[in-house]
Design a protein around this motif. Structure first.
Motif, PDB file in Angstrom:
ATOM      1  N   TYR A 184     -16.518   6.072  -0.375  1.00 29.57           N
ATOM      2  CA  TYR A 184     -15.330   6.541  -1.108  1.00 29.57           C
ATOM      3  C   TYR A 184     -15.514   6.359  -2.615  1.00 29.57           C
ATOM      4  N   PHE A 185     -16.008   5.209  -3.011  1.00 26.68           N
ATOM      5  CA  PHE A 185     -16.230   4.919  -4.425  1.00 26.68           C
ATOM      6  C   PHE A 185     -17.284   5.864  -5.004  1.00 26.68           C
ATOM      7  N   SER A 186     -18.320   6.165  -4.219  1.00 22.92           N
ATOM      8  CA  SER A 186     -19.364   7.081  -4.697  1.00 22.92           C
ATOM      9  C   SER A 186     -18.839   8.505  -4.860  1.00 22.92           C
ATOM     10  N   LEU A 187     -17.724   8.808  -4.201  1.00 18.53           N
ATOM     11  CA  LEU A 187     -17.091  10.126  -4.318  1.00 18.53           C
ATOM     12  C   LEU A 187     -16.014  10.132  -5.411  1.00 18.53           C
ATOM     13  N   SER A 188     -16.006   9.118  -6.251  1.00 20.50           N
ATOM     14  CA  SER A 188     -15.089   8.935  -7.383  1.00 20.50           C
ATOM     15  C   SER A 188     -13.715   8.431  -6.972  1.00 20.50           C
ATOM     16  N   GLY A 189     -13.650   7.675  -5.884  1.00 19.33           N
ATOM     17  CA  GLY A 189     -12.392   7.049  -5.496  1.00 19.33           C
ATOM     18  C   GLY A 189     -11.989   5.992  -6.505  1.00 19.33           C
ATOM     19  N   ASP A 190     -10.692   5.864  -6.754  1.00  9.74           N
ATOM     20  CA  ASP A 190     -10.182   4.953  -7.772  1.00  9.74           C
ATOM     21  C   ASP A 190      -9.810   3.572  -7.251  1.00  9.74           C
ATOM     22  N   ALA A 191      -9.463   3.462  -5.992  1.00  8.55           N
ATOM     23  CA  ALA A 191      -8.988   2.184  -5.460  1.00  8.55           C
ATOM     24  C   ALA A 191     -10.159   1.228  -5.247  1.00  8.55           C
ATOM     25  N   GLY A 192      -9.897  -0.040  -5.485  1.00  8.52           N
ATOM     26  CA  GLY A 192     -10.907  -1.060  -5.246  1.00  8.52           C
ATOM     27  C   GLY A 192     -11.036  -1.352  -3.764  1.00  8.52           C
ATOM     28  N   GLU A 193     -12.041  -2.160  -3.425  1.00  5.21           N
ATOM     29  CA  GLU A 193     -12.297  -2.466  -2.017  1.00  5.21           C
ATOM     30  C   GLU A 193     -11.103  -3.175  -1.370  1.00  5.21           C
ATOM     31  N   TYR A 194     -10.469  -4.104  -2.105  1.00  3.28           N
ATOM     32  CA  TYR A 194      -9.312  -4.813  -1.543  1.00  3.28           C
ATOM     33  C   TYR A 194      -8.126  -3.875  -1.349  1.00  3.28           C
ATOM     34  N   GLU A 195      -7.955  -2.933  -2.249  1.00  2.63           N
ATOM     35  CA  GLU A 195      -6.861  -1.965  -2.101  1.00  2.63           C
ATOM     36  C   GLU A 195      -7.082  -1.073  -0.880  1.00  2.63           C
ATOM     37  N   VAL A 196      -8.331  -0.670  -0.654  1.00  2.00           N
ATOM     38  CA  VAL A 196      -8.629   0.149   0.525  1.00  2.00           C
ATOM     39  C   VAL A 196      -8.377  -0.664   1.793  1.00  2.00           C
ATOM     40  N   GLU A 197      -8.799  -1.929   1.805  1.00  2.00           N
ATOM     41  CA  GLU A 197      -8.526  -2.799   2.966  1.00  2.00           C
ATOM     42  C   GLU A 197      -7.019  -2.896   3.201  1.00  2.00           C
ATOM     43  N   ALA A 198      -6.244  -3.104   2.114  1.00  2.00           N
ATOM     44  CA  ALA A 198      -4.791  -3.219   2.240  1.00  2.00           C
ATOM     45  C   ALA A 198      -4.188  -1.908   2.745  1.00  2.00           C
ATOM     46  N   TYR A 199      -4.696  -0.783   2.259  1.00  2.00           N
ATOM     47  CA  TYR A 199      -4.215   0.518   2.746  1.00  2.00           C
ATOM     48  C   TYR A 199      -4.482   0.656   4.242  1.00  2.00           C
ATOM     49  N   LEU A 200      -5.694   0.310   4.670  1.00  2.00           N
ATOM     50  CA  LEU A 200      -6.047   0.439   6.088  1.00  2.00           C
ATOM     51  C   LEU A 200      -5.176  -0.453   6.979  1.00  2.00           C
ATOM     52  N   GLN A 201      -4.716  -1.578   6.423  1.00  2.00           N
ATOM     53  CA  GLN A 201      -3.845  -2.486   7.177  1.00  2.00           C
ATOM     54  C   GLN A 201      -2.372  -2.097   7.083  1.00  2.00           C
ATOM     55  N   GLY A 202      -2.067  -1.067   6.300  1.00  2.00           N
ATOM     56  CA  GLY A 202      -0.686  -0.628   6.145  1.00  2.00           C
ATOM     57  C   GLY A 202       0.105  -1.440   5.140  1.00  2.00           C
ATOM     58  N   LEU A 203      -0.578  -2.193   4.288  1.00  2.00           N
ATOM     59  CA  LEU A 203       0.090  -3.056   3.318  1.00  2.00           C
ATOM     60  C   LEU A 203       0.245  -2.415   1.948  1.00  2.00           C
ATOM     61  N   LEU A 204      -0.425  -1.291   1.736  1.00  2.00           N
ATOM     62  CA  LEU A 204      -0.429  -0.637   0.433  1.00  2.00           C
ATOM     63  C   LEU A 204      -0.420   0.868   0.641  1.00  2.00           C
ATOM     64  N   SER A 205       0.301   1.545  -0.214  1.00  2.00           N
ATOM     65  CA  SER A 205       0.341   3.002  -0.175  1.00  2.00           C
ATOM     66  C   SER A 205      -0.650   3.546  -1.201  1.00  2.00           C
ATOM     67  N   LEU A 206      -1.291   4.643  -0.866  1.00  2.00           N
ATOM     68  CA  LEU A 206      -2.202   5.309  -1.799  1.00  2.00           C
ATOM     69  C   LEU A 206      -1.725   6.740  -2.022  1.00  2.00           C
ATOM     70  N   PRO A 207      -1.987   7.292  -3.207  1.00  2.00           N
ATOM     71  CA  PRO A 207      -1.631   8.693  -3.460  1.00  2.00           C
ATOM     72  C   PRO A 207      -2.421   9.626  -2.537  1.00  2.00           C
ATOM     73  N   PRO A 208      -1.885  10.802  -2.273  1.00  2.00           N
ATOM     74  CA  PRO A 208      -2.563  11.741  -1.362  1.00  2.00           C
ATOM     75  C   PRO A 208      -4.010  12.039  -1.740  1.00  2.00           C
ATOM     76  N   VAL A 209      -4.318  12.183  -3.011  1.00  2.00           N
ATOM     77  CA  VAL A 209      -5.690  12.512  -3.398  1.00  2.00           C
ATOM     78  C   VAL A 209      -6.644  11.369  -3.021  1.00  2.00           C
TER      79      VAL A 209
END
Length: 120
Positions: A32-57
């Motif tokens: 994801y990061f190599s594809l220019s993703g903005d969220a950090g690794e912890y944010e992605v983990e939190a998103y996957l656990q349902g603890l954080l919302s991410l924008p559609p893009v």
């Protein structure tokens, strides 16, 4: 930013795809990061656990990263009938195994190409 009602389902399906393909979150984040993703690794983990919302893009970049990782996985292939033309234990041209592995290659040891030592 308002809550996207599709986000929970998108997250659920992303996690299901990751589980089915045995993709760890760290590998997903790196892709994801190599594809220019903005969220950090912890944010992605939190998103996957349902603890954080991410924008559609960003969610779509995670989906793209997962799909590219899945596409890179080796998959079993169904054989064609001509794959069996030479018999079940043959190493014919379609079996994926060369007839003579290493023969005539530099560094290969077989009895026909071995040069005798001076002491022999």
């Amino acid at each position: 930013m308002g809550f996207d009602p599709n986000e929970p389902e998108q997250r659920r399906r992303l996690r299901a795809a990751m589980k089915a393909a045995d993709i760890p979150a760290s590998e997903l984040w790196l892709k994801y990061f190599s594809l220019s993703g903005d969220a950090g690794e912890y944010e992605v983990e939190a998103y996957l656990q349902g603890l954080l919302s991410l924008p559609p893009v960003q969610r779509d970049l995670l989906a793209l990263a997962a799909n590219e990782l899945i596409d890179d996985l080796p998959r079993p292939r169904a054989p064609y009938s001509d794959d069996f033309d030479s018999g079940p234990d043959s190493s014919g041209p379609h079996s994926g195994v060369p007839d003579s592995v290493g023969e005539g290659q530099p560094g290969s040891e077989d009895s026909t190409s071995r040069q005798p030592d001076r002491d022999e």
